[in-house]
Design an enzyme around this catalytic site. Structure first.
Site, PDB file in Angstrom:
ATOM      1  N   ARG A 126       1.026   3.222  10.200  1.00 28.38           N
ATOM      2  CA  ARG A 126       0.260   2.679   8.919  1.00 28.38           C
ATOM      3  C   ARG A 126      -0.941   1.921   9.406  1.00 28.38           C
ATOM      4  O   ARG A 126      -1.774   1.581   8.579  1.00 28.38           O
ATOM      5  CB  ARG A 126       1.211   1.155   8.655  1.00 28.38           C
ATOM      6  CG  ARG A 126       0.685   0.440   7.470  1.00 28.38           C
ATOM      7  CD  ARG A 126       0.501   1.300   6.198  1.00 28.38           C
ATOM      8  NE  ARG A 126      -0.093   0.346   5.032  1.00 28.38           N
ATOM      9  CZ  ARG A 126      -1.317   0.416   5.036  1.00 28.38           C
ATOM     10  NH1 ARG A 126      -2.220   1.319   5.852  1.00 28.38           N
ATOM     11  NH2 ARG A 126      -1.961  -0.219   3.773  1.00 28.38           N
ATOM     12  N   LEU A 184      -1.638   2.167  -4.339  1.00 28.84           N
ATOM     13  CA  LEU A 184      -1.814   0.736  -4.151  1.00 28.84           C
ATOM     14  C   LEU A 184      -1.219   0.016  -2.835  1.00 28.84           C
ATOM     15  O   LEU A 184      -0.262   0.021  -2.384  1.00 28.84           O
ATOM     16  CB  LEU A 184      -0.985  -0.053  -5.107  1.00 28.84           C
ATOM     17  CG  LEU A 184      -0.805  -1.578  -5.492  1.00 28.84           C
ATOM     18  CD1 LEU A 184      -2.138  -2.075  -5.707  1.00 28.84           C
ATOM     19  CD2 LEU A 184      -0.022  -2.242  -6.338  1.00 28.84           C
ATOM     20  N   ASP A 185      -2.116  -0.766  -2.269  1.00 29.11           N
ATOM     21  CA  ASP A 185      -1.849  -1.437  -0.952  1.00 29.11           C
ATOM     22  C   ASP A 185      -1.498  -0.738   0.330  1.00 29.11           C
ATOM     23  O   ASP A 185      -1.103  -1.093   1.287  1.00 29.11           O
ATOM     24  CB  ASP A 185      -0.537  -2.477  -1.280  1.00 29.11           C
ATOM     25  CG  ASP A 185      -0.842  -3.697  -2.145  1.00 29.11           C
ATOM     26  OD1 ASP A 185      -1.893  -3.461  -2.783  1.00 29.11           O
ATOM     27  OD2 ASP A 185       0.151  -4.196  -2.727  1.00 29.11           O
ATOM     28  N   GLU A 186      -1.919   0.709   0.132  1.00 23.62           N
ATOM     29  CA  GLU A 186      -1.833   1.559   1.148  1.00 23.62           C
ATOM     30  C   GLU A 186      -2.782   2.333   1.986  1.00 23.62           C
ATOM     31  O   GLU A 186      -2.586   3.185   2.627  1.00 23.62           O
ATOM     32  CB  GLU A 186      -0.884   2.813   0.681  1.00 23.62           C
ATOM     33  CG  GLU A 186       0.712   2.262   0.215  1.00 23.62           C
ATOM     34  CD  GLU A 186       1.611   2.041   1.311  1.00 23.62           C
ATOM     35  OE1 GLU A 186       1.166   2.404   2.315  1.00 23.62           O
ATOM     36  OE2 GLU A 186       2.639   1.248   1.199  1.00 23.62           O
TER      37      GLU A 186
END
Lengths: 279, 279, 279, 279
Positions: free
Chosen positions: A206, D222-224
């Site tokens: 990530r 989204l949010d990644e």
């Protein structure tokens, strides 16, 4: 001067502090520190009180406090000082090492009564500290049989807490039920990020800029129990998953150590799925 | 439900919490949070209590509390909510900017009643927020005259606190006496390291790996007053003194902001040369 | 693939990186990581380079690099991997404990060749790790005699570094001269705050909100040598001097551990009274 | 002396640093700082180089560098200094406030060319800084129409970056495609914990002991997107979800500010779904 430690949790109502303080004042106990908290969501009252004063009969104070508090109140006066910890490990030594050194030098505030490993490789180290080591392999057994053997051995020592110091087997609700609210785990991530296996690989993939660790009580839901302590450390793009794992060990060690100190000093209450920590 | 905030400091003695809690219970006030601390060195007792309950007459509760507390006890029930801040600046805008933006958006919890600068360059910015700016130069005046002018202007606004938001003149004991315990300064170092002028140059020369900032109450001794809040930031060998100064501004801003919030919410007591902070 | 580590420090001049990179490329060495820094104040150039490539003759690469660098350049190709540490202690075990556990589990990256105490109380612990312990009391001797005995014992082991892991005697310039740039001390404060004895008592008296620790190289000036690493921990008004000392031990342990890792991995250069740390 | 900033990313191969350094040395450019990184996973090489030297022709240096680097290499010599930011907001002012104050005092290092809100309430504040404010409501429109209007307005300013400073609408891949790699978002959690809406309520429910914020580039998921910066703050059991939100705003502000500084100073490269940050 002698100190008395009093722990209370009960249903909240008006005048609790007054009632408690009245009992203490009647015994000429001076409140040095009083931490209290009302969980509005569950309407529960929690208090941790340190008093100084002349010698008291703890049972008498406890009975009097129970007399003025709501029914079902849990009152502890001068809880057990030298708590016993059973430590479960797999292969990684960092959390065990730190805990045993503190135990050896009397800075843990508790006794490590035994170490149980599902591998045998931490035996030599453990025994150097004159702590019994039990090797209970999970291999070639059903989970049920493994946990029965584990439970038999843990039970023998009557520990106050079971500490999962990088114990990598998931415990069943049956095992957890034996030590409800008394199993402490160190999870190798900043929960609830990276639930489950191999969090450092997940963190690496990530591209996070911080990694963390979480100490929590174990409940039936994996990684979902009440959190006691958390901390983090910065990382950057040069960290491989292995570098993150290595850096993570330092945080795991520090966070478990902090959580154990809080629990051993009777600073942690559980309310619902959260903790109240009077640190 | 209505909340009542009660602040107490007085000489310590046995049974204080009981006496206080008894008064509150008699008024059907339920203690939601009670933080108390006894400074063993000075034998002083400090408490910050939040209660819920039916409408009360603050003066009545205060009088009753004073009645059961040692002589000279200071009791405040529902302290002034919208405190007034006079801000003194020199040339640097970062602390002023942050404070004015919070004021503008009603997140400061206080009113900025005026900004006074010994240079004129922050006028335009200040006036954009409809806050009066006074330019009082220190040049061509004795220190005494400068401070008299300063005092006259500050006094006009009757501020609760005087905030030195990177005000680079040293205030004399005479000026400080006017606002004893009510002047808050942000010092550009992790006190007591690098006392005095040009701390970032000092930090650079010493090759430190962390730089810090300190918010403190101002007393007669420069940089020696009670510390309210401190924080730090890592630096490294690539930082010039100028880079440290720049990084330091971020810490100064954050630490002053934190200290102001603590003071504005009545969470800070002074005991001797220290603070008790119920955060 | 095989990795080569190259360390360089020399006078700065135009084209150094080009000259270095040219030599490496000629050997088919691929630069994986190159950290370099020019200290403008001292006009010194520092570099730490990791290359991959086919097997090389380190001496040959070193000689070629020296050939293209300014006179007096210090070049190290593949520095000694398993460095030897002599650890000096007094009575406190926390830093020693942490270091020995890491050594035992091969995560220190170095060998602890001996522990020397001016008290005997850490002998038992040390010997459990099969590390020789020497008790050299400072009592009933001149400082000179004490240090001669110390030096004799340390010298016997030919350590790469001497680690003062809470060694509470001040070493004379004569002793320091024997191990110039190779003695690492952990100081129990956030230097330069609280120089000298009993920093936690000083911190307590000053009412600080953070306490810290500093690992540094030892020079002739007490507490004034180049800083390798620092860290801090928040404290508050409830901390006694003793509580600060206890909290401080955790930071001391963490900071010394970090500094040792940096030094052991050849990430630290000294320039004037500062360090360049390629972390 | 004049400084030249050079940014390079390209496929990795042996001798890149040598080739680059050779070109620079030929121009009498002295490398002051060189940061480079090879992403082993993607076999990409990244470098950020600061040189000093006589006046150069940037285009000439760029062309020469491209000549010695692998095909497709991206080379930037002296990137645009005063970048233009378009800021998108909803209702919360803290991130906008901080950015505009920095812009006003020339410490942002960039120009805020416009602010666009899907509510009108930040207009007054924005206009006090002489920055144009555009109110583009999302109400009573299709998402597509809303984004077209947004894009038209943003496009008009030709910003280098679009900053989502607490802009609470999810942008479609179509919009994102217009500004690929140039949209920066501040997410109100320590990603990947608490993905999605209302993270502070989630954090409260989970009983975490730290809350965080994440600045990242926006991608279709989204949010990644690639994370630029993250930070955290401790919380405890006394924090309501609202208290966490309030504390979170301080972190959001600090993290966005840090991320913007990194991007504005050309310290951030994107590789796959991660960032390389030369800080």
């Amino acid at each position: 001067m002698e100190q008395t430690l009093i722990l209370i949790h009960c249903t909240d109502s008006v005048g609790l502090v007054s009632s408690i303080a009245h009992v203490l004042a009647a015994h000429q106990l001076n409140i040095i520190t009083m931490r209290e908290y009302v969980d509005e969501a569950t309407k529960r009252f929690f208090a941790r009180i340190i008093c100084t004063g002349k010698s008291i009969l703890p049972d008498e104070v406890r009975t009097e406090l129970e007399g003025v508090l709501p029914k079902g109140a849990q009152v502890t006066v001068n809880p057990k000082e030298q708590k016993k910890l059973a430590i479960l490990v797999t292969k990684e030594p960092h959390c065990l090492g730190d805990t045993l050194v503190r135990f050896f030098f009397h800075t843990l505030g508790a006794e490590v009564c035994c170490v149980i490993g599902n591998y045998d490789n931490l035996r030599e180290f453990t025994e150097r500290f004159n702590v019994p080591f039990h090797y209970i392999s999970h291999e070639g057994k059903t989970k049920d049989d493994f946990e029965k053997e584990l439970h038999r051995t843990v039970y023998h020592y009557h520990p106050d807490y079971v500490v999962l110091a990088k114990f990598m087997r998931i415990l069943s609700p049956t095992f957890v039920a034996h030590y409800r609210g008394r199993i402490i785990n160190i999870h190798h991530s900043f929960l609830p990020a990276f639930i489950g296996a191999n969090p450092y690989q997940q963190a690496y993939t990530r591209g996070v800029k911080l990694i963390g660790a979480t100490a929590h009580f174990v409940t039936d839901d994996l990684d979902e129990g009440p959190i006691i302590a958390q901390d983090i450390k910065p990382v950057n793009h040069t960290y491989t998953a292995e570098d993150m794992r290595k850096a993570g060990k330092e945080i795991e060690k520090a966070v478990l150590s902090k959580a154990l100190a809080l629990v051993i000093e009777d600073r942690v209450f559980v309310t619902g799925n959260k903790t109240v920590v009077f640190d």
